[in-house]
Scaffold this active site. Sequence first.
Site, PDB file in Angstrom:
ATOM      1  N   THR A  65      -5.240   7.089  -5.546  1.00 40.58           N
ATOM      2  CA  THR A  65      -5.539   7.109  -4.143  1.00 40.58           C
ATOM      3  C   THR A  65      -4.500   8.344  -3.694  1.00 40.58           C
ATOM      4  O   THR A  65      -5.139   9.175  -2.975  1.00 40.58           O
ATOM      5  CB  THR A  65      -5.219   5.921  -3.489  1.00 40.58           C
ATOM      6  OG1 THR A  65      -6.075   4.964  -3.777  1.00 40.58           O
ATOM      7  CG2 THR A  65      -5.230   6.072  -1.751  1.00 40.58           C
ATOM      8  N   GLU A  73       0.799  -1.174  -0.088  1.00 45.37           N
ATOM      9  CA  GLU A  73      -0.047   0.089   0.119  1.00 45.37           C
ATOM     10  C   GLU A  73       0.957   1.276  -0.095  1.00 45.37           C
ATOM     11  O   GLU A  73       0.580   2.323  -0.618  1.00 45.37           O
ATOM     12  CB  GLU A  73      -0.868  -0.099   1.220  1.00 45.37           C
ATOM     13  CG  GLU A  73      -1.950  -1.107   1.153  1.00 45.37           C
ATOM     14  CD  GLU A  73      -2.960  -0.937   0.161  1.00 45.37           C
ATOM     15  OE1 GLU A  73      -2.450  -1.116  -1.300  1.00 45.37           O
ATOM     16  OE2 GLU A  73      -4.274  -0.688   0.191  1.00 45.37           O
TER      17      GLU A  73
HETATM   18  N1  HSE Z   1      -8.335   5.178   3.577  1.00 42.71           N
HETATM   19  C1  HSE Z   1      -7.965   4.816   2.273  1.00 42.71           C
HETATM   20  C2  HSE Z   1      -8.166   6.477   1.540  1.00 42.71           C
HETATM   21  C3  HSE Z   1      -8.366   3.884   1.373  1.00 42.71           C
HETATM   22  O1  HSE Z   1      -9.309   6.833   1.859  1.00 42.71           O
HETATM   23  O2  HSE Z   1      -7.224   7.023   1.267  1.00 42.71           O
HETATM   24  C4  HSE Z   1      -7.854   4.071  -0.050  1.00 42.71           C
HETATM   25  O3  HSE Z   1      -8.258   3.091  -0.835  1.00 42.71           O
END
Ligand code: HSE
Length: 298
Positions: A180, A127
Site C-alpha cells: 500500500t 493501518e
Molecule cells: N484507501 C487506501 C488506498 C486503501 O487506496 O491506499 C488501501 O487498502
Amino acid sequence: KSIKIFAPATVANLSCGFDVLGCCLDTVGDEMVISLSSKPGVRITKIEGADLPLDTKKNVAGVAVEALLANYENEIGVDIEIYKKIKAGSGIGSSAASSAGAVWAVNHLLNNPFSPHKLVEFAMEGEKLASGNAHADNVAPALLGGFTLVRSYAPLDVIKLHTPNDLVMTVIHPQIEVKTSDARSVIKQNVTLKQAIHQWGNVGGFISGLFTEDYELIGRSLEDVIIEPMRSILIPEFENVKKAAISAGALGCGISGSGPSIFALSKSITTAKNVAEVINDVYTKTGLDFDIHISKIN
Ligand code: HSE
C-alpha cells in the site's frame, strides 16, 4: 475468556471514493483466536499462513489492541493467535482484517465498553503501522459491516451506508504483492477542479444509488478519474479484466484498495459467476498465479 472470530476482507475506495468508501466481504477473511489473560500486556502467540512479526509493536493487531487497552480503565492481558487467509499486499484489507478483528474481539470479551466507531479509531493505529497512513476505509467496513463512508478524518466521522441485497462482489487477486505504501507513493498530490467535480459527482451518485437500490446508478458511478489511471499500470491486464467484466454484465469494475486485486460489482450471483469466468480466462493467459473470490457484502 477466549473467542474465535472471522476477520473479514474488505474492498476499499470502490473506484470513486479513495480513502473514504469501503465495503465488507461476507465470506472472505482470516480467523483469529483472542484470549484475555491476567498477565498484563499484549502478546501475539501464534501466526499461521503468513510471515508476519510476532513482536507486538510491529504487528498491526498488536498495536491496535494496545491502543484500545490504553483507553481501558483496568490493566489486563491479551493473547492473539492469527490464522491468515488474506495475503498481505493483496488489496483486500489484510492488515485491516487483523487490526479490526483483534479490537472487535477484545471489546466483545470485555462486554463492549467501546462503541464500534471508537474501535475504528483503535484499528486505524494498525493501518498506520502497515502503510504509514491511518486510513479508515478498510477498518470501518470490517467493523461496521456493509458499505461505509469516512465523511471526515479530522474529526473522524464514519457513516454506515445501506447495502442493497442483490449486490455481489467478484474479486480477482493476482499473486503479486503491491505494498500500500508503494501504491500510495505513485499518486500525485494535486487534482484539478475538473477531476474533483467528476469524482465527487460519482461519490454522491454511488451513495444515492446504494440507498435507492438503483443498480444502474451504482454502476455509472463506479468510475475513478483520479487514482485508477495512476495505479492501474501496477496491475497486469487491468484494462482487459475491466473490459471483460463489464461485457459479462458487471455494474462496474476497478482496483480493490491499493491493488493488485481487482473488484467487479454485479447485481446477481449468476452475473458475478459469469464475471469470474471471463476474468479467469483473461488471467489464465498471463501465466500468473491468481485466485478469484465471489462474495456477498455484509
Ligand atoms: N484507501 C487506501 C488506498 C486503501 O487506496 O491506499 C488501501 O487498502
